[in-house]
Design a protein around this motif. Sequence first.
Motif, PDB file in Angstrom:
ATOM      1  N   THR A  60      54.387  52.694  49.203  1.00  0.00           N
ATOM      2  CA  THR A  60      53.219  53.519  48.879  1.00  0.00           C
ATOM      3  C   THR A  60      53.218  53.951  47.417  1.00  0.00           C
ATOM      4  OG1 THR A  60      54.574  55.327  49.680  1.00  0.00           O
ATOM      5  CG2 THR A  60      52.855  54.511  51.156  1.00  0.00           C
ATOM      6  N   THR A  61      54.335  54.572  46.992  1.00  0.00           N
ATOM      7  CA  THR A  61      54.363  55.158  45.647  1.00  0.00           C
ATOM      8  C   THR A  61      54.841  54.167  44.596  1.00  0.00           C
ATOM      9  OG1 THR A  61      56.469  56.121  46.324  1.00  0.00           O
ATOM     10  CG2 THR A  61      54.563  57.567  46.322  1.00  0.00           C
TER      11      THR A  61
ATOM     12  N   TYR B 197      54.255  61.854  46.281  1.00  0.00           N
ATOM     13  CA  TYR B 197      53.092  60.979  46.050  1.00  0.00           C
ATOM     14  C   TYR B 197      52.384  61.274  44.723  1.00  0.00           C
ATOM     15  CZ  TYR B 197      53.390  58.789  50.696  1.00  0.00           C
ATOM     16  OH  TYR B 197      53.785  58.076  51.788  1.00  0.00           O
TER      17      TYR B 197
ATOM     18  N   GLN C 120      49.711  59.124  43.444  1.00  0.00           N
ATOM     19  CA  GLN C 120      49.167  58.764  44.750  1.00  0.00           C
ATOM     20  C   GLN C 120      48.946  60.008  45.607  1.00  0.00           C
ATOM     21  OE1 GLN C 120      48.063  55.951  44.996  1.00  0.00           O
ATOM     22  NE2 GLN C 120      49.321  54.495  43.844  1.00  0.00           N
ATOM     23  N   ASP C 121      48.446  59.802  46.810  1.00  0.00           N
ATOM     24  CA  ASP C 121      48.062  60.904  47.687  1.00  0.00           C
ATOM     25  C   ASP C 121      48.541  60.561  49.100  1.00  0.00           C
ATOM     26  OD1 ASP C 121      46.778  62.636  49.409  1.00  0.00           O
ATOM     27  OD2 ASP C 121      44.801  62.444  48.457  1.00  0.00           O
TER      28      ASP C 121
ATOM     29  N   LEU D   4      47.393  52.787  51.763  1.00  0.00           N
ATOM     30  CA  LEU D   4      48.178  52.386  50.580  1.00  0.00           C
ATOM     31  C   LEU D   4      49.261  51.383  50.965  1.00  0.00           C
ATOM     32  CD1 LEU D   4      49.312  55.514  48.514  1.00  0.00           C
ATOM     33  CD2 LEU D   4      48.529  53.336  47.581  1.00  0.00           C
TER      34      LEU D   4
ATOM     35  N   HIS E  58      49.095  47.619  49.675  1.00  0.00           N
ATOM     36  CA  HIS E  58      50.166  47.222  48.749  1.00  0.00           C
ATOM     37  C   HIS E  58      50.956  46.038  49.296  1.00  0.00           C
ATOM     38  CE1 HIS E  58      50.608  51.074  46.073  1.00  0.00           C
ATOM     39  NE2 HIS E  58      49.495  50.394  45.845  1.00  0.00           N
TER      40      HIS E  58
ATOM     41  N   PHE F  48      43.311  50.598  45.567  1.00  0.00           N
ATOM     42  CA  PHE F  48      44.243  51.566  44.991  1.00  0.00           C
ATOM     43  C   PHE F  48      44.833  51.178  43.633  1.00  0.00           C
ATOM     44  CE2 PHE F  48      44.494  52.244  49.621  1.00  0.00           C
ATOM     45  CZ  PHE F  48      44.065  53.564  49.646  1.00  0.00           C
ATOM     46  N   ARG F  49      45.003  49.897  43.397  1.00  0.00           N
ATOM     47  CA  ARG F  49      45.689  49.489  42.179  1.00  0.00           C
ATOM     48  C   ARG F  49      44.710  48.849  41.220  1.00  0.00           C
ATOM     49  NH1 ARG F  49      47.878  46.147  39.010  1.00  0.00           N
ATOM     50  NH2 ARG F  49      50.022  46.442  38.323  1.00  0.00           N
TER      51      ARG F  49
END
Lengths: 228, 393
Positions: free
Chosen positions: B84-85, B119, B124-125, B132, B136, B155-156
Motif C-alpha cells: 500500500t505505502t 499511510y 497515502q490514506d 491501493l 498496486h 493512485f500512482r
Amino acid sequence: MTTQNQFRVVVVSGGTSDPSSTRMLADRIADRVRILAEERSESVATDVIDLRELASEIATALVSQLMGPKLTRAVELLGAADAVVASAPVYKAAPSGLFSSFFHLLDNDLLIAKPVVLAATAGTARHALVVDEQMRSLFAYLRTLTVPTSVFAATEDWNSKELGERITRAAIELLLLMESGFAEQVRGESWKHYQHEYGSAGGTELEIDLSSDLMRLATGGSRAKRKP
Amino acid sequence: MQFGVFSVSDITRDPVSGETPSEAERIDGILKIAVKAEEVGLDVFAIGEHHNPPFFSSSPTTLLSHIAALTERLIVTTATTLITTNDPVRIAEEYAMLQHLSKGRMDLMLGRGNTAPVYPWFGQDIRQGLPLALEHYNLLHRLWREDVVDWEGEFRTPLQGFTSTPRPLDDVPPFVWHGSIRTPEIAEQAAFYGNGYFANHIFWPTSHSKRLVDFYRQRFEHYGHGTRKQAIVGLGGHAYIAKRSQDAVSEFRPYFNEAPVYGHGPSLEEFTRGTPLSVGSPQEVIDKTLTFHDAFGDYQRQMFLIDHAGMPLKMVLNQLDLLGEEVVPVLRKELAARRDPESADAPTHAARVKAKYGDAPARQPRPNANRGDNVTGASPYQDSDAAAEYPEI
C-alpha cells in the motif's frame, strides 16, 4: 395471526449480584412476554445471558481478538434470537461498563432489525433517562428495533403497580413486533443494503460478491466502470 | 513443504531481565537468527516491514540481501512487504535486485499494513488501503512480466514506456504470496494470478483462517491454474518449545503475558486453546501443528513466530535448535506420508525456471546500447519477447 408461533427470546442481563435486581427486571419482562404469548397460543423459549459469568471473557475480547467459549455461545444465541430483552444496572449515570462492553464486542450486523426491550435499574429515579438517552442510541447504532416503552426501575419502583404496567406494555410491544415478522423480513429482503464484513454477523456472513468494483480491481481490472 | 521462521522485527523490553535491546543489538541478533535457521535445517526466513518504532525493519531488501549473502540454501522473504505505502515500481526494482543477489533464493509476501498514521507519511490514506493494495499489485505484476509498461491507475502517477530494472532473474518473476486474514478480495487476487495465499494464523482460531483458504483454493481452480489441491497455501504459527512441557509453559509465560498485541489479555491457557499457539514439548508442538494439516489439507509453507515479545537472543536460538532438531524433521516425515501426490510442491526459483523453460536455457535480457533514447523505443532489450504474458482484463 398464525397460531403456534414459537419465539426465541434472549435476555441479556448486566446485573452483577446473585440474585440481581437487573436480572429480576429482565426476567419479569421475559416472563410477561411468555405469558402473553401463551394466551395467544404461541410459545416463547427464553435463554439468559448473565454477563457477570462472561466478565473475564468480555475483558479479554476487548483487549485482544480472542472470543472465549461463553462469549461465542452468547453470540450464537443472539444471532438466532427473535427478540432481545437487554437489562443494565446504571452506574455513574450510565449503563454499566460490563453491559456496554458486551454490546461493543458484537458485530454491527448481528442484531439488525431485531426487536429489543431496553431495561435498567438504579438506586435513584434521577437515572431514569439513561435508558432512553444512552441505551437507545447504542441499540440504534446496532440497527435494532427498540420497543417504544423502556422499562426503568429505581428502588422505589419495585413495589409499584405502574412498573408492572410498563412491563406489560413493553412485553406486548415486543410480542407484536415478533409476530409481525419484521426482523425476518428486513433481513430477508434488505440484508445486503446494510454494512457487513466477511465473517461478520457472528461468523455467519460469508457471502462474497464477486461482481463488486473491488473484485474487478482484484482481477486486473479497474475500479471505475469499464468504458463502453 | 517448506518450514521457516518469521519475525515482525519488534524491539521489545525483555520482561524477565528488564532490558530493552538497542536497535543495533536487535539487528545483529536477527542476522544470527536467520543464519541459525539455515544451520538447523529450516528452509525460509521472513522479516516484516514497519516504518515506526519499536520496529527496526524499514528496509527489508537490504536486510534480506545481506542474509542471503551469509547463507547458502535459505529462502529469504517478507512478512509482509507493504503493497500500500510502497510504490510498486520500487518494489519491482528492489525485489528483482534481491532476486539476482540471492540467486533466486527469495520470494515476498504482500500485506496492507494496519497502522493508520504510516499511510500519510507516504502520501497515502488507510481508508483506501484495499483498493491501493489491489491496484498496486496489478501494476507490480506487469512490471515483472513486461519489459515496457504503459500504465495508468487511480493512485500512482502514470507510466509511459517504463522498464523496471533489473529484469527478474532468468526472466522469472519472484514468487508472490498474498497475505490476508479476512479480506476476500485479496484471496481472489491471489487466485486470479495463480499466486500463493498466506494466512497469518496466529490470533484467530484455525476455523477462521480456513474460510478464506478454502475460497482461495476454489477460485484458484476457477481461474485455471490447477486444481484446488494445487493451490499454494502458507500458514503462520506460533510456538514455544522446551524438552518438558511444564518448562515450556513457565519459561514462555512472562513473555506471553507482556507480549504486544495480546499481552495483558487472555491467559496463556485460553490463548493456546483458542488459537494455533502451541507451548509445550516437541511432541505437543508437533501434534498441534499436524492439526493444521487436518484442517487445511496439504499446504506448502509453515512459518513459526519465535522471536517476539522481548525474548532474548539466546532463548530464540535455543528455540531454533529445538525446532530444527526435534520438531521439523518429524513434521516433514509425517506430512510427507500424508501428502497427496496431486498437491503442489513448495515454490522455488529453480522449479519456476523449469516450469517456464523446461530444459531450454532461460532468457537473459541484454540491454541495447544506450542511444540516449532508451525510453522511447519499442524495447530496450536485444532479445525481448514482444508478446509478454499478462492476464486479459
